[in-house]
Design an enzyme around this catalytic site. Sequence first.
Site, PDB file in Angstrom:
ATOM      1  N   ILE A  15       0.973  -1.231  -0.276  1.00  0.00           N
ATOM      2  CA  ILE A  15      -0.025  -0.052   0.082  1.00  0.00           C
ATOM      3  C   ILE A  15       0.780   1.262   0.094  1.00  0.00           C
ATOM      4  O   ILE A  15       0.806   2.223  -0.834  1.00  0.00           O
ATOM      5  CB  ILE A  15      -1.118   0.108   1.090  1.00  0.00           C
ATOM      6  CG1 ILE A  15      -1.918  -1.209   1.064  1.00  0.00           C
ATOM      7  CG2 ILE A  15      -1.743   1.433   1.102  1.00  0.00           C
ATOM      8  CD1 ILE A  15      -2.835  -1.444   2.302  1.00  0.00           C
ATOM      9  N   ASP A  59      11.755   4.794  12.911  1.00  0.00           N
ATOM     10  CA  ASP A  59      10.840   3.915  13.685  1.00  0.00           C
ATOM     11  C   ASP A  59       9.870   5.177  14.178  1.00  0.00           C
ATOM     12  O   ASP A  59       9.999   5.985  15.176  1.00  0.00           O
ATOM     13  CB  ASP A  59      11.450   3.504  15.040  1.00  0.00           C
ATOM     14  CG  ASP A  59      10.729   2.918  16.040  1.00  0.00           C
ATOM     15  OD1 ASP A  59       9.503   2.849  15.938  1.00  0.00           O
ATOM     16  OD2 ASP A  59      11.086   2.371  16.958  1.00  0.00           O
ATOM     17  N   ARG A 118       2.634  15.687  14.810  1.00  0.00           N
ATOM     18  CA  ARG A 118       3.304  17.071  15.601  1.00  0.00           C
ATOM     19  C   ARG A 118       4.642  17.341  15.096  1.00  0.00           C
ATOM     20  O   ARG A 118       5.052  18.448  15.365  1.00  0.00           O
ATOM     21  CB  ARG A 118       3.279  16.334  17.020  1.00  0.00           C
ATOM     22  CG  ARG A 118       2.052  16.420  17.983  1.00  0.00           C
ATOM     23  CD  ARG A 118       1.190  17.726  17.639  1.00  0.00           C
ATOM     24  NE  ARG A 118       1.963  18.967  18.077  1.00  0.00           N
ATOM     25  CZ  ARG A 118       1.951  19.457  19.407  1.00  0.00           C
ATOM     26  NH1 ARG A 118       1.478  18.591  20.345  1.00  0.00           N
ATOM     27  NH2 ARG A 118       2.920  20.333  19.719  1.00  0.00           N
ATOM     28  N   TYR A 148      -5.862  -3.587  17.149  1.00  0.00           N
ATOM     29  CA  TYR A 148      -5.482  -2.918  16.078  1.00  0.00           C
ATOM     30  C   TYR A 148      -6.725  -2.035  15.720  1.00  0.00           C
ATOM     31  O   TYR A 148      -6.591  -0.881  15.564  1.00  0.00           O
ATOM     32  CB  TYR A 148      -5.209  -4.256  14.873  1.00  0.00           C
ATOM     33  CG  TYR A 148      -5.382  -3.562  13.729  1.00  0.00           C
ATOM     34  CD1 TYR A 148      -4.059  -2.773  12.965  1.00  0.00           C
ATOM     35  CD2 TYR A 148      -6.556  -3.640  12.853  1.00  0.00           C
ATOM     36  CE1 TYR A 148      -4.298  -2.558  11.672  1.00  0.00           C
ATOM     37  CE2 TYR A 148      -6.710  -3.384  11.540  1.00  0.00           C
ATOM     38  CZ  TYR A 148      -5.344  -2.729  10.966  1.00  0.00           C
ATOM     39  OH  TYR A 148      -5.543  -2.116   9.497  1.00  0.00           O
ATOM     40  N   LYS A 152      -7.165   1.898  15.535  1.00  0.00           N
ATOM     41  CA  LYS A 152      -7.652   2.419  14.285  1.00  0.00           C
ATOM     42  C   LYS A 152      -9.009   3.431  14.635  1.00  0.00           C
ATOM     43  O   LYS A 152      -9.182   4.484  13.956  1.00  0.00           O
ATOM     44  CB  LYS A 152      -8.118   1.457  12.900  1.00  0.00           C
ATOM     45  CG  LYS A 152      -6.686   0.860  12.713  1.00  0.00           C
ATOM     46  CD  LYS A 152      -5.845   1.705  11.907  1.00  0.00           C
ATOM     47  CE  LYS A 152      -4.934   1.126  11.222  1.00  0.00           C
ATOM     48  NZ  LYS A 152      -3.728   1.868  10.468  1.00  0.00           N
TER      49      LYS A 152
END
Length: 258
Positions: A15, A59, A118, A148, A152
Amino acid sequence: MTKSVAIVTGAAGDIGRAIAARLADDYDVVLLVDIDLAAAEKAASALGPADRFVALACDVTDAASVAEMASRAAALGTVATLVNNAGAARAVSLHDTTPEIWRMDNALNLEAAFLCFRAVEDMLKASRGSVINIASVNGMNVFGHPAYSAAKAGLLHLTKLIAVEYGKFGIRSNAIAPGTVRTQAWEARAAANPNVFEEARRWYPLQRVVDPKDVANAVGFLAGPLASAITGVCLPVDCGLTAGQAELARTFSQSEHY
């Protein structure tokens, strides 16, 4: 003239690569961010010239690493779009979800998007740019993978928070919620079970699952001028899954869908 820059996290995956390829149509430089530098470099090299597709190890769950990423992005030009695409799912059921899995899934699928936003917030203010968070249909309904899914769902709310608080700076914030996407992970499942896509597609009104390019095209739209009045929304890219019957949620809660 300063070059326009788009950032894509989790860019080494199917993706992410598709999104990077699509955004190259509208931006001078696409920064492919991934924790796996070798994979990011391979993806960048396959997409095109090194001055247009730049790979960077980061990361996204680590604030210091994200700050370094933001600094690198600023050096490339004007950051106009941030795509928070990095994500992963672990335990299928709540019973199998350990506290560690809960924290890890939330760190990668929710907190990382906050950290990345941020870190580039001031750049997006300057460019009156756009944030696009890749969420999931799991954040909208119960389809298993609870940690998960909860993350989300939080990502969808973060999308709205950014839209409301930063709209006065011209920043738009939207989310995309894919259904099953035909990625390498699903191809591996198909190798073990040749009927996996046939079994999955019966839940989708369009009778197919999503292609990575479907998600990428939605990103291109939401990041572009045709969506200049659109902010704070979640666009399902799911071949009609979430428009289906409510009992699908109960069925999927017992599956490995994500």
